[in-house]
Scaffold this motif. Structure first.
Motif, short mmCIF file in Angstrom:
data_model
loop_
_atom_site.label_atom_id
_atom_site.label_comp_id
_atom_site.label_asym_id
_atom_site.label_seq_id
_atom_site.Cartn_x
_atom_site.Cartn_y
_atom_site.Cartn_z
N SER A 122 -6.13 22.71 14.21
CA SER A 122 -7.58 23.13 13.09
C SER A 122 -6.72 23.23 11.63
O SER A 122 -7.39 23.63 10.69
CB SER A 122 -8.04 24.09 13.77
OG SER A 122 -7.28 24.96 14.11
N GLN A 123 -5.46 24.32 11.99
CA GLN A 123 -4.63 24.95 10.41
C GLN A 123 -4.85 23.37 9.22
O GLN A 123 -4.81 23.17 8.97
CB GLN A 123 -3.50 25.11 11.29
CG GLN A 123 -3.97 26.26 11.38
CD GLN A 123 -2.30 26.89 12.78
OE1 GLN A 123 -1.34 26.28 12.80
NE2 GLN A 123 -2.19 28.34 12.74
N ASP A 170 -5.42 30.12 9.07
CA ASP A 170 -6.76 30.41 10.31
C ASP A 170 -7.73 31.47 9.62
O ASP A 170 -8.90 31.37 9.87
CB ASP A 170 -6.54 31.55 11.40
CG ASP A 170 -5.27 30.83 12.05
OD1 ASP A 170 -5.15 29.59 12.00
OD2 ASP A 170 -4.50 31.15 12.76
N HIS A 193 -1.10 24.90 15.21
CA HIS A 193 -2.94 23.99 15.39
C HIS A 193 -3.36 23.13 15.08
O HIS A 193 -3.07 22.86 13.65
CB HIS A 193 -3.59 25.12 16.01
CG HIS A 193 -3.04 26.24 16.77
ND1 HIS A 193 -3.17 26.44 18.47
CD2 HIS A 193 -2.88 27.34 16.55
CE1 HIS A 193 -2.43 26.94 18.72
NE2 HIS A 193 -2.58 28.07 18.08
N ILE A 230 -10.22 28.85 8.40
CA ILE A 230 -11.59 28.28 8.81
C ILE A 230 -12.19 29.66 10.09
O ILE A 230 -13.40 28.87 9.91
CB ILE A 230 -9.72 27.88 11.09
CG1 ILE A 230 -9.01 26.69 10.07
CG2 ILE A 230 -11.20 27.61 11.84
CD1 ILE A 230 -7.89 26.87 11.46
N ASN A 231 -12.28 30.94 10.05
CA ASN A 231 -13.21 31.29 10.47
C ASN A 231 -14.06 32.24 9.47
O ASN A 231 -14.93 32.66 9.52
CB ASN A 231 -12.22 32.44 10.70
CG ASN A 231 -11.56 31.90 12.58
OD1 ASN A 231 -11.87 31.54 13.25
ND2 ASN A 231 -9.72 32.13 12.65
N PHE A 285 -0.07 30.43 8.88
CA PHE A 285 -0.72 29.92 9.59
C PHE A 285 -1.68 31.36 9.57
O PHE A 285 -3.18 30.97 10.18
CB PHE A 285 -0.26 29.82 11.07
CG PHE A 285 0.39 31.30 11.16
CD1 PHE A 285 -0.96 32.74 12.16
CD2 PHE A 285 1.22 32.00 11.35
CE1 PHE A 285 -0.07 33.18 12.40
CE2 PHE A 285 2.54 32.81 11.97
CZ PHE A 285 1.19 33.67 12.93
#
Length: 452
Positions: A213-214, A180, A211, A183-184, A176
């Motif tokens: 979004s992952q 993440d 989540h 995503i960032n 994860f």
């Protein structure tokens, strides 16, 4: 990008909408589905109800059929994303089915194992799979007679279920933190792309997910790599959202309740609930529903039916029982109540796992044949349990396909029959046996009755 999903029971579409679900894979059905505007095509293989030999044969047949259609339609395999959809509590042929798909539709650079079903509280953290925060191997699902397992560590689970064909030490992990980071930041996104580009030789990969979004960022990257890399997925339903990138669509309960069929007079037809699943949660949900004044239960005596199945009692017993059930069903429907048909709770022991699976199919077919005889009187059906639901759609209603409307509640899809005159337009709520809370079945019934 077209996403073709081999679904091992009819509930894997429980996070998406607007796509065809095929119960047959003849040429004309496949051509029509491949050319459907939805990016998704679900093939309801029903392999969770089969032993390994039959499951392998079924997946092989589907692979050969779809490969031939893609060739004739001049569609490259490289432009199709294939998903083997399985249970988020790890039941099913979790390594066999991807192995068969790889042999017939591959080779793939990697098989990504993504069992997270976030809508149902199933998450994967550091390679360990959880159900509502509890390691899944400590739940009742790990004690399943046909598909039991001893670990929640997915590296070791893959080794166990593949009987050593997959070695735990050779399993890669996409954690994860990497997702993440993708995503960032641009650097994190590049690192994720580089990780996937480096995979080869059908590498097994366990994917973390906590989540949506992952899974969305994973799906985004996979879409950009179509044509460059080939990935096969063994996943639960949540990943399919990330892969398909379907626009968000909010359904309200009134939309689904409005699908309920009516009499020629305009009066609403009554509904019917079927419960075949035997997990403890299903027992609790059934018990609560049967306490409602407007619901009346009809039990299918599984032990007696098993005696017929095993040849210990005469076949005429089933005919007599069917006559009795139909009499009760018609009385309940005439009273404008909801009949709730269910199999006897509790475990029946057989001499082998294969005998147990075969009896489950036999019982589901019997239930489906009974309901078929009153189908014209029904305004909706709620069907709980994957085998129960698939058998009802395929053999009870003799459907080639259904249209997915969306979700009544998280994980509970509503489908409609489109090619069967007696049941055309009938809304059917497909309810996984292992999903929800104690009051979820009650809530689904209340929503279809527009009673809250």
């Amino acid at each position: 990008m077209k996403i073709v999903v081999f679904d091992d029971d009819p509930t894997g579409s429980q996070t998406v909408y607007g796509c065809p679900l095929l119960l047959r894979w003849d040429k004309s059905s496949l051509v029509q589905a491949i050319n459907h505007p939805s990016p998704l095509l679900f093939l309801l293989a029903n392999t969770r109800s089969m032993n390994p030999v039959l499951a392998e044969k079924r997946i092989g047949e589907i692979c050969q059929s779809i490969k031939q259609v893609l060739i004739e339609q001049e569609i490259l395999l490289e432009n199709i994303c294939f998903v083997s959809r399985g249970d988020s509590t790890l039941r099913g042929h979790g390594t066999l089915e991807p192995e068969v798909i790889n042999s017939l539709l591959g080779p793939f650079d990697a098989t990504l194992h993504v069992p997270a079903f976030l809508e149902g509280g199933r998450t994967t953290v550091n390679g360990v799979h959880f159900l509502h925060g509890k390691p899944v191997h400590t739940t009742e699902f790990a004690r399943d007679k046909a598909f039991g397992y001893s670990t929640s560590d997915l590296d070791l689970w893959l080794q166990e279920k593949s009987r050593g064909k997959i070695v735990a030490q050779n399993v890669d992990r996409l954690n994860f933190a990497s997702l993440d980071a993708a995503i960032n930041s641009k650097t994190g996104l590049k690192n994720l792309i580089d990780f996937l580009l480096a995979l080869s030789g059908n590498r097994p990969v366990v994917v973390d997910a906590q989540h949506p979004s992952q899974l969305e960022v994973l799906g985004k990257v996979v879409r950009t790599l179509i044509g460059r890399k080939r990935f096969l997925f063994r996943s639960a339903a949540s990943l399919i959202n990330g892969l398909s990138n379907l626009p968000g669509k909010t359904h309200n309960a009134e939309e689904f309740a409005s699908l309920r069929l009516k009499e020629s007079s305009g009066d609403l037809k009554p509904g019917l609930v079927m419960v075949g699943s035997h997990v403890r949660l299903a027992d609790e949900q059934l018990e609560l529903l049967l306490k409602q004044d407007c619901c009346e239960g009809i039990e299918f005596p599984a032990k007696q039916i098993a005696s017929v199945f095993l040849g210990d009692l005469a076949d005429t017993l089933l005919s007599d029982f069917e006559t009795e059930v139909l009499y009760k069903l018609n009385l309940i429907l005439a009273s404008r109540k909801t009949p709730v048909i269910y199999t006897t709770r509790g475990e029946i022991y057989f001499s082998s796992i294969e005998a147990r699976i075969n009896f489950g199919n036999f019982l589901a077919e019997f239930m489906a044949s009974v309901v078929k005889k009153v189908i014209i009187k029904l305004g909706y059906v709620i069907s709980k349990g994957g085998v129960t639901t698939h058998t009802f759609l395929e053999k009870g209603l003799n459907l080639a396909s259904v249209e997915l409307k969306g979700q009544l509640l998280p994980g509970l899809s509503v489908v409609c029959a489109t090619d069967y005159s007696l049941a055309e337009g009938l809304p059917i709520v497909t309810f996984p046996g292992n999903l929800g809370f104690k009051d979820t079945l009650l809530s689904a019934w209340q929503l279809m009755e527009n009673d809250r």
